[in-house]
Design a protein around this motif. Structure first.
Motif, PDB file in Angstrom:
ATOM      1  N   LEU A  85      49.375  53.093  46.086  1.00 39.56           N
ATOM      2  CA  LEU A  85      48.681  53.891  45.064  1.00 39.56           C
ATOM      3  C   LEU A  85      47.497  53.166  44.421  1.00 39.56           C
ATOM      4  O   LEU A  85      46.664  53.781  43.768  1.00 39.56           O
ATOM      5  N   GLY A  86      47.436  51.826  44.592  1.00 41.42           N
ATOM      6  CA  GLY A  86      46.385  51.060  43.925  1.00 41.42           C
ATOM      7  C   GLY A  86      46.804  50.685  42.516  1.00 41.42           C
ATOM      8  O   GLY A  86      47.777  51.209  41.982  1.00 41.42           O
ATOM      9  N   GLY A  87      46.076  49.715  41.933  1.00 41.54           N
ATOM     10  CA  GLY A  87      46.411  49.272  40.577  1.00 41.54           C
ATOM     11  C   GLY A  87      45.918  47.845  40.371  1.00 41.54           C
ATOM     12  O   GLY A  87      45.253  47.273  41.229  1.00 41.54           O
ATOM     13  N   ASN A  88      46.246  47.299  39.223  1.00 37.97           N
ATOM     14  CA  ASN A  88      45.789  45.939  38.916  1.00 37.97           C
ATOM     15  C   ASN A  88      46.921  44.929  39.077  1.00 37.97           C
ATOM     16  O   ASN A  88      48.082  45.257  38.841  1.00 37.97           O
ATOM     17  N   ILE A  89      46.553  43.699  39.476  1.00 37.91           N
ATOM     18  CA  ILE A  89      47.552  42.628  39.475  1.00 37.91           C
ATOM     19  C   ILE A  89      46.968  41.398  38.766  1.00 37.91           C
ATOM     20  O   ILE A  89      45.751  41.205  38.738  1.00 37.91           O
ATOM     21  N   GLU A  90      47.846  40.584  38.200  1.00 35.34           N
ATOM     22  CA  GLU A  90      47.445  39.333  37.553  1.00 35.34           C
ATOM     23  C   GLU A  90      47.643  38.202  38.556  1.00 35.34           C
ATOM     24  O   GLU A  90      48.709  38.094  39.164  1.00 35.34           O
ATOM     25  N   VAL A  91      46.613  37.399  38.716  1.00 38.15           N
ATOM     26  CA  VAL A  91      46.712  36.303  39.683  1.00 38.15           C
ATOM     27  C   VAL A  91      46.500  34.969  38.967  1.00 38.15           C
ATOM     28  O   VAL A  91      45.516  34.807  38.237  1.00 38.15           O
TER      29      VAL A  91
END
Ligand SMILES: [Zn+2]
Ligand SMILES: [Zn+2]
Length: 352
Positions: free
Chosen positions: A277-283
């Motif tokens: 679905l897509g989205g943000n991740i913290e790296v």
């Protein structure tokens, strides 16, 4: 055109060897570079006199020269001197007579030795390699003995000049046309004999000491990088310079980052749904965290690049990149409802 050896030394063609030696001694004293600093003409005369003496003091060479002149010495004659130290080592005995024992330049020229190089292996963390660090390292090395100031002689006593080599540190044997120089067997090249050795250093002039040195590791070093610290090695011998210290860098692995040159690589697991679905991740990054936007329908293993978030270039501007590889997590703990929804989803796609 080469000058005639006899006229250079101002002696008769049938002069006895004692006469030749005396004439050379006189000229050497007169034109010695220590007495004529910067005088090119004197230097030339000094060299000519040395060359003439080398030939005329050797009965075989003198005979060749008498018969055939300079041509007779081709291949057998003086090879030319590269500097005064050469002359000193070839005519140590004469210079001993001429200049006495105090000619420091000669002694340091023949016996001074550079100290050995040292190696130190340093382990540093991944982060310290990335951003640099100035650690203090402790090495064990020879230092000049403080008791005798490096002379090796018990305080209050003096080393004496070696009787075998007369202070030169080398002995020269004549073997037909060749002269072979080797280290003096009695003093082992030191040129001096210590009768009352310093009790602290047993006459070596050096003591083993631990020494702390602050070193500076620049950002961006790699495993196998080698830093050279000039003059931080072992103490030299008889006034010679210190050796160098080489620090070899070993970098400990990081639990999350891997290094590929100046890029860093990491892997991040994301839920299956986020990949679809897509989205943000913290790296995590070297300096904190960064947010990455994952587009919908991201395949497993796709690599995202964070520009300029890698390792700084060694001694240059700029940094490498951070490469983030996303790994799609397949859930292993599905509940009843979740399973039901997924089954419906599969049915809609005709995948059941
Ligand atoms: Zn000592
Ligand atoms: Zn000696």
């Amino acid at each position: 055109m080469k000058n005639d050896y006899y006229s250079t030394l101002c002696v008769d063609r049938n002069a006895a060897s004692e006469e030749i030696k005396a004439a050379y001694r006189k000229m050497a004293l007169q034109y010695h570079p220590d007495r004529n600093p910067g005088n090119k003409e004197a230097e030339e005369k000094f060299k000519e006199a040395a060359e003439s003496y080398e030939v005329l003091s050797d009965p075989r060479k003198r005979e060749l020269y008498d018969r055939y002149g300079h041509d007779g010495l081709r291949g057998n004659g003086p090879q030319g001197f590269s500097g005064f130290e050469d002359i000193f080592s070839s005519f140590g005995d004469i210079f001993e007579d001429v200049f006495g024992l105090g000619s420091g330049r000669r002694r340091s020229g023949t016996a001074a030795r550079q100290g050995s190089d040292l190696r130190y292996d340093l382990k540093i963390s991944f982060m310290d390699a990335a951003f640099g660090i100035s650690p203090e390292i402790e090495i064990e090395r020879f230092e000049k003995c403080g008791e005798c100031e490096g002379s090796g002689a018990e305080p209050g006593t003096q080393p004496t000049v070696c009787p075998t080599c007369r202070g030169v540190g080398q002995v020269t044997r004549s073997n037909g046309f060749f002269s072979i120089s080797s280290a003096c067997p009695q003093c082992h090249g030191a040129g001096r004999i210590i009768e009352n050795p310093c009790r602290t250093c047993s006459g070596t002039g050096k003591t083993n000491a631990r020494k702390s040195i602050q070193i500076k590791i620049p950002p961006g070093v790699e495993t196998g990088s080698r830093l050279r610290l000039s003059g931080e090695g072992e103490e030299g011998g008889f006034g010679g310079p210190r050796g160098d210290l080489y620090v070899f860098i070993h970098i400990e692995p990081h639990e999350f980052f891997e290094r590929d040159g100046n890029d860093i690589v990491c892997r991040i697991s994301i839920p299956m749904t986020r990949a679809v679905l897509g989205g943000n991740i913290e790296v995590p990054t070297l300096e904190g965290t960064e947010r990455i936007k994952i587009p919908g329908s991201t395949p497993h293993g796709k690599i995202f690049k964070l520009k300029g978030k890698g390792i700084p270039h060694l001694r240059e501007f700029g940094r490498g990149d951070q490469l983030v590889q996303v790994m799609i997590e397949i859930p292993t703990d599905l509940g009843k409802k979740e399973k039901k929804l997924l089954r419906e989803f599969a049915e809609l796609r005709g995948e059941l």
